[in-house]
Design a protein around this motif. Structure first.
Motif, PDB file in Angstrom:
ATOM      1  N   VAL A  21     -62.606 -10.734  77.025  1.00 38.93           N
ATOM      2  CA  VAL A  21     -61.324 -11.278  77.464  1.00 38.93           C
ATOM      3  C   VAL A  21     -60.958 -10.689  78.818  1.00 38.93           C
ATOM      4  O   VAL A  21     -60.572 -11.413  79.736  1.00 38.93           O
ATOM      5  N   LEU A  22     -61.105  -9.375  78.955  1.00 38.34           N
ATOM      6  CA  LEU A  22     -60.775  -8.732  80.225  1.00 38.34           C
ATOM      7  C   LEU A  22     -61.665  -9.228  81.365  1.00 38.34           C
ATOM      8  O   LEU A  22     -61.182  -9.566  82.446  1.00 38.34           O
ATOM      9  N   GLN A  23     -62.941  -9.297  81.119  1.00 40.70           N
ATOM     10  CA  GLN A  23     -63.893  -9.639  82.170  1.00 40.70           C
ATOM     11  C   GLN A  23     -63.804 -11.106  82.617  1.00 40.70           C
ATOM     12  O   GLN A  23     -63.779 -11.402  83.799  1.00 40.70           O
ATOM     13  N   HIS A  24     -63.763 -12.011  81.667  1.00 37.31           N
ATOM     14  CA  HIS A  24     -63.885 -13.432  82.000  1.00 37.31           C
ATOM     15  C   HIS A  24     -62.561 -14.168  82.137  1.00 37.31           C
ATOM     16  O   HIS A  24     -62.528 -15.246  82.722  1.00 37.31           O
ATOM     17  N   PHE A  25     -61.512 -13.603  81.586  1.00 40.66           N
ATOM     18  CA  PHE A  25     -60.279 -14.365  81.529  1.00 40.66           C
ATOM     19  C   PHE A  25     -59.163 -13.717  82.337  1.00 40.66           C
ATOM     20  O   PHE A  25     -58.445 -14.407  83.044  1.00 40.66           O
ATOM     21  N   LEU A  26     -59.028 -12.415  82.257  1.00 38.92           N
ATOM     22  CA  LEU A  26     -57.889 -11.757  82.864  1.00 38.92           C
ATOM     23  C   LEU A  26     -58.220 -10.995  84.145  1.00 38.92           C
ATOM     24  O   LEU A  26     -57.331 -10.717  84.934  1.00 38.92           O
ATOM     25  N   ALA A  27     -59.468 -10.632  84.340  1.00 44.54           N
ATOM     26  CA  ALA A  27     -59.814  -9.782  85.477  1.00 44.54           C
ATOM     27  C   ALA A  27     -59.794 -10.537  86.815  1.00 44.54           C
ATOM     28  O   ALA A  27     -59.690  -9.928  87.853  1.00 44.54           O
ATOM     29  N   GLY A  28     -59.945 -11.858  86.757  1.00 47.63           N
ATOM     30  CA  GLY A  28     -60.049 -12.633  87.972  1.00 47.63           C
ATOM     31  C   GLY A  28     -58.819 -12.631  88.772  1.00 47.63           C
ATOM     32  O   GLY A  28     -58.680 -12.781  89.912  1.00 47.63           O
ATOM     33  N   ALA A  74     -59.824 -18.565  71.478  1.00 45.90           N
ATOM     34  CA  ALA A  74     -61.017 -19.208  72.030  1.00 45.90           C
ATOM     35  C   ALA A  74     -62.097 -18.187  72.364  1.00 45.90           C
ATOM     36  O   ALA A  74     -63.275 -18.534  72.447  1.00 45.90           O
ATOM     37  N   PHE A  75     -61.724 -16.931  72.535  1.00 38.37           N
ATOM     38  CA  PHE A  75     -62.687 -15.867  72.798  1.00 38.37           C
ATOM     39  C   PHE A  75     -63.196 -15.227  71.518  1.00 38.37           C
ATOM     40  O   PHE A  75     -63.897 -14.229  71.562  1.00 38.37           O
ATOM     41  N   GLY A  76     -62.848 -15.809  70.375  1.00 39.85           N
ATOM     42  CA  GLY A  76     -63.362 -15.315  69.113  1.00 39.85           C
ATOM     43  C   GLY A  76     -62.491 -14.270  68.454  1.00 39.85           C
ATOM     44  O   GLY A  76     -62.889 -13.696  67.441  1.00 39.85           O
ATOM     45  N   LEU A  77     -61.317 -14.005  69.003  1.00 41.35           N
ATOM     46  CA  LEU A  77     -60.427 -13.023  68.384  1.00 41.35           C
ATOM     47  C   LEU A  77     -59.804 -13.615  67.126  1.00 41.35           C
ATOM     48  O   LEU A  77     -59.428 -14.787  67.093  1.00 41.35           O
ATOM     49  N   SER A  78     -59.685 -12.799  66.105  1.00 45.55           N
ATOM     50  CA  SER A  78     -59.089 -13.242  64.845  1.00 45.55           C
ATOM     51  C   SER A  78     -57.578 -13.356  65.006  1.00 45.55           C
ATOM     52  O   SER A  78     -56.992 -12.848  65.969  1.00 45.55           O
TER      53      SER A  78
END
Length: 78
Positions: free
Chosen positions: A71-78, A15-19
């Motif tokens: 991915v780190l900033q918006h999904f996992l860092a929280g 969903a974050f655009g990763l292949s």
């Protein structure tokens, strides 16, 4: 996310655009925490470590680095 106790599937990462290739590289060597609807779930803390390791690889292209940072900033860092 809550101290790495959340679970992440490949679909979350895509969903974050990763292949597909980038996702496979991230989950390579990780043990699945569980299965949900036929999808393997991985601990968010494991994925975070995998993303950080991948970002240290100088061969990762700038576009993919930006996606991994997101991915780190918006999904996992929280």
């Amino acid at each position: 996310m809550d101290n790495g106790t959340e679970k992440v599937t490949k679909l979350h990462l895509q969903a974050f655009g990763l292949s597909d290739y980038a996702v496979k590289q991230l989950v390579k060597g990780l043990d699945a925490a569980s299965m949900n609807g036929g999808l393997k779930e991985y601990w968010a803390s494991d994925i975070k470590g995998s993303v950080e390791k991948r970002l240290k690889n100088p061969k990762v292209q700038a576009a993919n680095q930006a996606k991994l940072q997101r991915v780190l900033q918006h999904f996992l860092a929280g």
